[in-house]
Design an enzyme around this catalytic site. Structure first.
Site, short mmCIF file in Angstrom:
data_model
loop_
_atom_site.label_atom_id
_atom_site.label_comp_id
_atom_site.label_asym_id
_atom_site.label_seq_id
_atom_site.Cartn_x
_atom_site.Cartn_y
_atom_site.Cartn_z
N ARG A 88 -36.46 -48.41 1.34
CA ARG A 88 -37.18 -47.61 0.35
C ARG A 88 -38.09 -48.49 -0.50
NH1 ARG A 88 -33.62 -43.23 -2.69
NH2 ARG A 88 -32.77 -43.18 -0.57
N SER B 60 -36.30 -39.34 -0.89
CA SER B 60 -35.14 -38.68 -1.50
C SER B 60 -35.50 -38.15 -2.89
CB SER B 60 -33.96 -39.63 -1.55
OG SER B 60 -32.79 -38.97 -1.94
N HIS B 61 -34.82 -38.65 -3.93
CA HIS B 61 -35.07 -38.16 -5.29
C HIS B 61 -35.87 -39.15 -6.13
CE1 HIS B 61 -31.42 -40.61 -5.42
NE2 HIS B 61 -31.78 -40.91 -6.65
N LYS C 168 -34.36 -43.13 6.29
CA LYS C 168 -32.93 -43.01 6.52
C LYS C 168 -32.73 -43.00 8.03
CE LYS C 168 -31.78 -40.64 2.20
NZ LYS C 168 -31.31 -39.38 1.56
N ASP D 85 -32.00 -31.68 -3.87
CA ASP D 85 -32.84 -32.84 -4.12
C ASP D 85 -34.03 -32.82 -3.16
OD1 ASP D 85 -31.58 -33.54 -1.74
OD2 ASP D 85 -31.22 -35.62 -2.32
N ASP E 13 -34.91 -34.24 -0.41
CA ASP E 13 -34.80 -34.18 1.05
C ASP E 13 -33.63 -33.33 1.54
OD1 ASP E 13 -32.94 -36.12 0.16
OD2 ASP E 13 -33.02 -37.19 2.06
N ASP F 173 -30.27 -33.27 1.10
CA ASP F 173 -28.91 -33.71 1.47
C ASP F 173 -27.97 -33.75 0.26
OD1 ASP F 173 -29.83 -35.99 0.16
OD2 ASP F 173 -29.71 -37.30 1.91
N ARG F 174 -28.46 -33.27 -0.90
CA ARG F 174 -27.64 -33.29 -2.11
C ARG F 174 -27.81 -31.96 -2.84
NH1 ARG F 174 -28.51 -36.23 -6.82
NH2 ARG F 174 -30.35 -37.19 -5.91
N HIS G 146 -23.52 -35.11 -2.70
CA HIS G 146 -23.48 -35.35 -1.26
C HIS G 146 -22.13 -34.82 -0.76
CE1 HIS G 146 -26.98 -37.98 -0.52
NE2 HIS G 146 -26.75 -38.48 -1.72
#
Length: 463
Positions: A11, A106-107, A116, A243, A245, A247-248, A328
């Site tokens: 990242r 992501s966030h 990822k 979030d 992407d 996944d949360r 998650h």
């Protein structure tokens, strides 16, 4: 350059850390790793404005490594994970990809992006990522041309079809809910699922927009839930937020915000009602309420923070579920064992349809007082040294401070008779992360002050 190669993913800032040369090399050396397992890799990306450009650079590197790229376009991260466990028809035969790369920040703020990575159905993380970084840095003179050969696959359609089938019993269910996708990628999957299952919802910010014009897509921060809470006040019962992407998850009623560890306890209770003795993995930040509650109906395992760590242990142990406080949630029960906030939302909807009263069950839990995560600034060079110094101080003062136990699986979780405190080094940023929980506000304040003083002492020892 090495700072972009992190414990769980890659990242950095687009155009600076993630420039054309670096990303092509990442694709090339990552492609060589994937080729050890097979010929095919899935590439997808999130809603960030520069994700398509990164995709072209990454695909060029993968092509140079002779990897056949299956491209799924703009999707949430769980769709990329899903592709690694399912087959696609390519050249007249069904193939299962050997690797998957989701381009996502992501966030993080809009200028960030990253990757990822999954290889052979397992997260590519830790030393594997650090080693990849060293290879990229060492071979910076390799020139890679722009060749963006891909085979387009219906990744999103296949994922939607799978979830619509799995949750067909929810058709027409109306929990009176709102959903906030934060202009991230989750909306492109949730919208067709709601349509297929004829589930009504008040939809907030479903349109992907990598500038995030309404609020930052991080549902673990209360300020990012304000719009959702306002909608709930107008007569809806439940709210979901995602979030950037997908996944949360955050799940709210009008009265409570149910964190990931409490959701894990409720999911375990639901499994127990179905006749299982569930095994659940939690991270070191999870509430003692979760660990004690799950141990009463099954088995709870405490493990390191980090989605990669939890996925690996989930596969090794065959546990039913894993969870982080931040949202998650990893279902191995009826699913593939990776963090999928969209799938998690539908498991919650199942429980609601079955009559599970989240507010009532939450209010039955023991009353404990806790803090959210508190971040203590330091440097990447000092953060782990501070933790080592803190461990020495705690062991030397164990009796004096009335410490019952010290758990060192990830930083230090210091357990007292009336509460606990956690101090761990972030694997991705130059900070220490602390969290505290106790039986009373007074105990919480005491434990927090004690450990903060010891952190200062450990800092002095390192300096």
């Amino acid at each position: 350059m090495q700072h972009i190669f992190r414990e769980y993913d890659i990242r950095g800032v687009f155009g600076e850390d993630l420039n054309e040369k670096t990303v092509k090399l990442i694709g090339y050396f990552l492609g060589k790793k994937i080729k050890e397992k097979g010929d095919y890799a899935v590439v997808t990306y999130d809603a960030r404005t520069h994700s398509p450009t990164l995709s072209d650079w990454l695909v060029s590197g993968l092509n140079a490594a002779e990897v056949i790229v299956l491209h799924g376009g703009l999707v949430p991260t769980p769709v990329n994970y899903f592709c690694n466990f399912n087959t696609f028809r390519v050249d007249g035969k069904e193939i299962m990809p050997s690797g998957g790369i989701q381009i996502t920040g992501s966030h993080n703020p809009p200028e960030y992006n990253g990757f990822k990575i999954t290889i052979d159905q397992l997260p590519f993380y830790g030393e594997d990522i650090y080693s990849l970084g060293r290879e990229v840095e060492k071979n910076g003179d390799i020139a890679i041309s722009t060749e963006t050969d891909v085979i387009e696959i219906p990744a999103l359609e296949k994922y939607v079809e799978y979830l619509a089938r799995e949750f067909a019993s929810l058709e027409g269910f109306d929990p009176k809910m709102a959903i906030d996708c934060g202009n991230g990628a989750a909306g492109v999957a949730i919208e067709p699922l709601l349509e297929r299952l004829k589930i009504p919802a008040r939809k907030l910010y479903f349109e992907p927009d990598g500038t995030f014009p309404n609020h930052h897509p991080d549902p673990s921060e209360e300020e990012n839930l304000e719009d959702l809470k306002k909608v709930l006040e107008k007569g809806l019962n439940y709210g979901f937020a995602f979030d950037g992407d997908g996944d949360r998850i955050a799940f709210l009623s009008r009265k409570h915000n149910f964190k990931g560890d409490i959701l894990a306890l409720f999911f375990a209770e639901e499994m127990a009602r179905e006749g299982k003795r569930p095994t659940v993995i939690g991270e070191v930040k999870c509430s003692q309420i979760m660990y004690d509650g799950i141990d009463g109906i099954g088995k709870a395992i405490m493990h390191k923070t980090g989605h990669s760590n939890l996925k690996v242990l989930l596969k090794e142990t065959g546990a039913d579920l894993a969870a982080e406080v931040s949202g998650h949630i990893f279902f191995n029960d009826r699913y593939f064992g990776y963090d999928d906030a969209i799938y998690t939302m539908f498991r919650i909807l199942e429980m609601l349809r079955n009559g599970f009263d989240f507010d009532a069950e939450y209010e039955k839990l023991p009353v404990l007082y806790s803090t959210d995560e508190i971040k203590v600034k330091t440097t990447d060079q000092k953060k782990f040294a501070i933790i080592d110094a803190l461990k020495k101080i705690l062991n030397a003062k164990r009796s004096e401070l009335g410490i019952r136990d010290i758990v060192t699986i990830d930083g230090v979780r210091v357990i007292f008779g009336d509460g606990w405190g956690l101090v761990r080094a972030s694997n991705t940023t130059p900070i220490l992360v602390t969290r505290f929980e106790a039986v009373s506000p007074e105990a919480l304040e005491r434990i927090q002050k004690l450990l903060n003083d010891l952190i200062d002492e450990a800092k002095d020892a390192v300096d």
